[in-house]
Motif scaffolding. Structure first.
Motif, mmCIF file in Angstrom:
data_model
loop_
_atom_site.group_PDB
_atom_site.id
_atom_site.type_symbol
_atom_site.label_atom_id
_atom_site.label_comp_id
_atom_site.label_asym_id
_atom_site.label_seq_id
_atom_site.Cartn_x
_atom_site.Cartn_y
_atom_site.Cartn_z
ATOM 1 N N LEU A 1 9.902 0.753 -9.965
ATOM 2 C CA LEU A 1 8.749 0.248 -9.219
ATOM 3 C C LEU A 1 8.710 -1.271 -9.158
ATOM 4 O O LEU A 1 7.887 -1.844 -8.434
ATOM 5 C CB LEU A 1 7.449 0.778 -9.837
ATOM 6 C CG LEU A 1 7.291 2.299 -9.815
ATOM 7 C CD1 LEU A 1 6.105 2.716 -10.679
ATOM 8 C CD2 LEU A 1 7.113 2.802 -8.401
ATOM 9 N N ASN B 1 -4.743 2.022 -2.278
ATOM 10 C CA ASN B 1 -3.841 1.411 -3.240
ATOM 11 C C ASN B 1 -4.123 1.995 -4.621
ATOM 12 O O ASN B 1 -5.241 1.931 -5.120
ATOM 13 C CB ASN B 1 -4.031 -0.110 -3.255
ATOM 14 C CG ASN B 1 -2.966 -0.810 -4.074
ATOM 15 O OD1 ASN B 1 -2.754 -0.513 -5.240
ATOM 16 N ND2 ASN B 1 -2.301 -1.772 -3.460
ATOM 17 N N ASP C 1 7.805 -5.016 -9.620
ATOM 18 C CA ASP C 1 6.551 -5.658 -9.989
ATOM 19 C C ASP C 1 5.322 -4.878 -9.539
ATOM 20 O O ASP C 1 4.191 -5.283 -9.801
ATOM 21 C CB ASP C 1 6.491 -7.091 -9.444
ATOM 22 C CG ASP C 1 6.646 -7.161 -7.926
ATOM 23 O OD1 ASP C 1 6.617 -6.110 -7.256
ATOM 24 O OD2 ASP C 1 6.789 -8.286 -7.408
ATOM 25 N N ALA C 2 5.530 -3.730 -8.872
ATOM 26 C CA ALA C 2 4.397 -2.871 -8.525
ATOM 27 C C ALA C 2 3.875 -2.117 -9.747
ATOM 28 O O ALA C 2 2.752 -1.602 -9.733
ATOM 29 C CB ALA C 2 4.793 -1.876 -7.431
ATOM 30 N N TRP C 3 4.703 -2.056 -10.795
ATOM 31 C CA TRP C 3 4.286 -1.424 -12.055
ATOM 32 C C TRP C 3 3.749 -2.512 -12.964
ATOM 33 O O TRP C 3 4.489 -3.321 -13.505
ATOM 34 C CB TRP C 3 5.462 -0.700 -12.700
ATOM 35 C CG TRP C 3 5.206 -0.078 -14.043
ATOM 36 C CD1 TRP C 3 5.822 -0.419 -15.215
ATOM 37 C CD2 TRP C 3 4.317 0.993 -14.362
ATOM 38 N NE1 TRP C 3 5.373 0.375 -16.247
ATOM 39 C CE2 TRP C 3 4.432 1.251 -15.761
ATOM 40 C CE3 TRP C 3 3.421 1.755 -13.618
ATOM 41 C CZ2 TRP C 3 3.704 2.243 -16.407
ATOM 42 C CZ3 TRP C 3 2.692 2.747 -14.262
ATOM 43 C CH2 TRP C 3 2.829 2.985 -15.630
ATOM 44 N N ASP D 1 7.851 1.646 -0.921
ATOM 45 C CA ASP D 1 7.937 0.353 -1.596
ATOM 46 C C ASP D 1 7.623 -0.767 -0.599
ATOM 47 O O ASP D 1 7.299 -0.515 0.572
ATOM 48 C CB ASP D 1 9.297 0.162 -2.262
ATOM 49 C CG ASP D 1 10.462 0.104 -1.270
ATOM 50 O OD1 ASP D 1 10.230 -0.113 -0.065
ATOM 51 O OD2 ASP D 1 11.611 0.265 -1.717
ATOM 52 N N LYS D 2 7.723 -1.999 -1.033
ATOM 53 C CA LYS D 2 7.342 -3.128 -0.180
ATOM 54 C C LYS D 2 8.264 -3.289 1.020
ATOM 55 O O LYS D 2 7.941 -4.002 1.977
ATOM 56 C CB LYS D 2 7.311 -4.418 -0.999
ATOM 57 C CG LYS D 2 8.631 -4.791 -1.640
ATOM 58 C CD LYS D 2 8.470 -6.020 -2.526
ATOM 59 C CE LYS D 2 9.773 -6.408 -3.208
ATOM 60 N NZ LYS D 2 9.582 -7.587 -4.107
ATOM 61 N N VAL E 1 0.176 1.644 -10.885
ATOM 62 C CA VAL E 1 1.118 1.513 -9.773
ATOM 63 C C VAL E 1 0.392 0.836 -8.613
ATOM 64 O O VAL E 1 -0.511 1.419 -8.007
ATOM 65 C CB VAL E 1 1.654 2.884 -9.327
ATOM 66 C CG1 VAL E 1 2.633 2.714 -8.164
ATOM 67 C CG2 VAL E 1 2.340 3.601 -10.489
ATOM 68 N N ASN E 2 0.779 -0.375 -8.311
ATOM 69 C CA ASN E 2 0.073 -1.165 -7.301
ATOM 70 C C ASN E 2 0.716 -1.024 -5.926
ATOM 71 O O ASN E 2 1.244 -1.979 -5.344
ATOM 72 C CB ASN E 2 0.033 -2.636 -7.736
ATOM 73 C CG ASN E 2 -0.809 -2.832 -8.978
ATOM 74 O OD1 ASN E 2 -2.014 -3.001 -8.900
ATOM 75 N ND2 ASN E 2 -0.164 -2.786 -10.144
ATOM 76 N N LEU E 3 0.663 0.185 -5.406
ATOM 77 C CA LEU E 3 1.172 0.501 -4.074
ATOM 78 C C LEU E 3 0.265 1.538 -3.425
ATOM 79 O O LEU E 3 -0.470 2.259 -4.112
ATOM 80 C CB LEU E 3 2.598 1.053 -4.158
ATOM 81 C CG LEU E 3 3.712 0.078 -4.559
ATOM 82 C CD1 LEU E 3 4.989 0.838 -4.874
ATOM 83 C CD2 LEU E 3 3.958 -0.960 -3.471
#
Length: 328
Positions: free
Chosen positions: A207, A233, A209-211, A309-310, A216-218
């Protein structure tokens, strides 16, 4: 690292290592026959799986083949424990407000959690079989973690170290059966049939930097009959992080390797982000209009749950299911 379980006619399937792009896979039975076996001896087996994963991503894995989620069971087809929390208190507050029920202040600092059935999970593309549309068939889009062995009384600052894998969840709910069950004061049972999980389980490092801070910042995307209905989100408005949920679970007991803990329905206070279950949409309608308008799922309806993902690439693969009548 990404792991999956191939259908092979057995109860627990065969462990697969899946490429980061979800296009190819390799059977890992020379390392561990099943995911549960890998979890039971993670410190020894994980580096071997990681080596195979690196070879697969580099196109150097022997006997690799095209990965097809339709051929997958849940990553853990059955588990020793499935405990589902309710970290997004906004969801709980909305549902209670719709029926004019006050929410205890304790819900903001003491997590809700129930123990669900874990002996028979549904594969990511398997049908949701329901006996009747009158039961109020609903999806619930969530995130879950899989732990290693966790000791009773673990502190929050150490709990994160026990998170080995993450997955997506469809915690199927039969809404019209819930009120009578809860009125008995003994919790969910018939109203919570088998849950389904994403094609792959991933290690937290996938993940990037989303973790962060055990969240979980997605966006978690839910589509009904091909129409996007929600993309809240998962890192926003999550009152209890996964380490906090672990600590709650282990206050009075140990948790063994392969324990699955769910986040509860992902929900944002920003209603423009949509919804992760029909019950929340109906609650908003009840508050605004005095009656719910959106129907629960019918036979033939489909639900797709996915996280990108981004760069817009699928991380876990998609839960992609249809609701069907039983053939009995």
């Amino acid at each position: 690292m990404k792991l999956a379980t191939l259908k092979d006619g057995s109860r627990d399937g065969q462990l697969l290592v899946v490429a980061r792009d979800l296009k190819t896979a390799a059977i890992a039975d020379g390392i561990a026959p099943t995911l549960q076996r890998a979890l039971d001896d993670w410190n020894f087996i994980q580096p071997q799986l990681e080596e195979l994963y690196n070879r697969l991503n580099a196109g150097r894995a022997a006997y690799s083949f095209e990965f097809d989620p339709k051929n997958c069971m849940a990553p853990l087809p059955r588990a020793y424990q499935w405990a589902d929390g309710s970290s997004y208190v906004n969801h709980v507050e909305l549902v209670r407000k719709a029926r004019n029920a006050e929410m205890p202040d304790s819900f903001w600092h003491d997590p809700l959690m129930y123990q669900g059935g874990s002996d028979d999970f549904i594969g990511p593309c398997d049908d949701i079989v329901a006996g009747s549309e009158e039961w109020g068939i609903d999806f619930e889009s969530e995130i879950a973690i899989v732990t290693g062995d966790v000791p009773m009384g673990v502190k929050v600052q150490h709990a994160r170290d026990h998170i080995l894998l993450l997955m997506l969840v469809n915690d199927v709910s039969l809404r019209n059966l819930i009120p009578a069950e809860l009125a008995k004061g003994f919790g969910f049972f018939q109203s919570k049939p088998a849950s389904s999980f994403s094609p792959v389980a991933v290690t937290p490092d996938e993940l990037g930097d989303a973790w962060k801070d055990g969240k979980v910042n997605l966006a978690l995307r839910s589509s009904v009959n091909g129409m996007l209905v929600g993309q809240p989100n998962a890192g926003v408005d999550m009152v209890f992080s996964f380490p906090q949920l672990i600590t709650h679970l282990c206050k009075t007991r140990n948790a063994k390797a392969g324990t699955i803990i769910g986040s509860g329905t992902v929900s944002n206070k920003d209603a423009s982000k949509g919804y992760s279950c029909i019950a929340e949409k109906r609650a908003l309608e009840m508050i605004a209009l005095g009656e719910p308008v959106t129907p629960y799922m019918k036979f033939g309806d489909s639900i797709k749950i996915e996280m990108l993902d981004k760069n817009g690439k699928s991380i876990f693969g998609a839960i992609d299911q249809s609701v069907v009548e039983p053939d009995w």
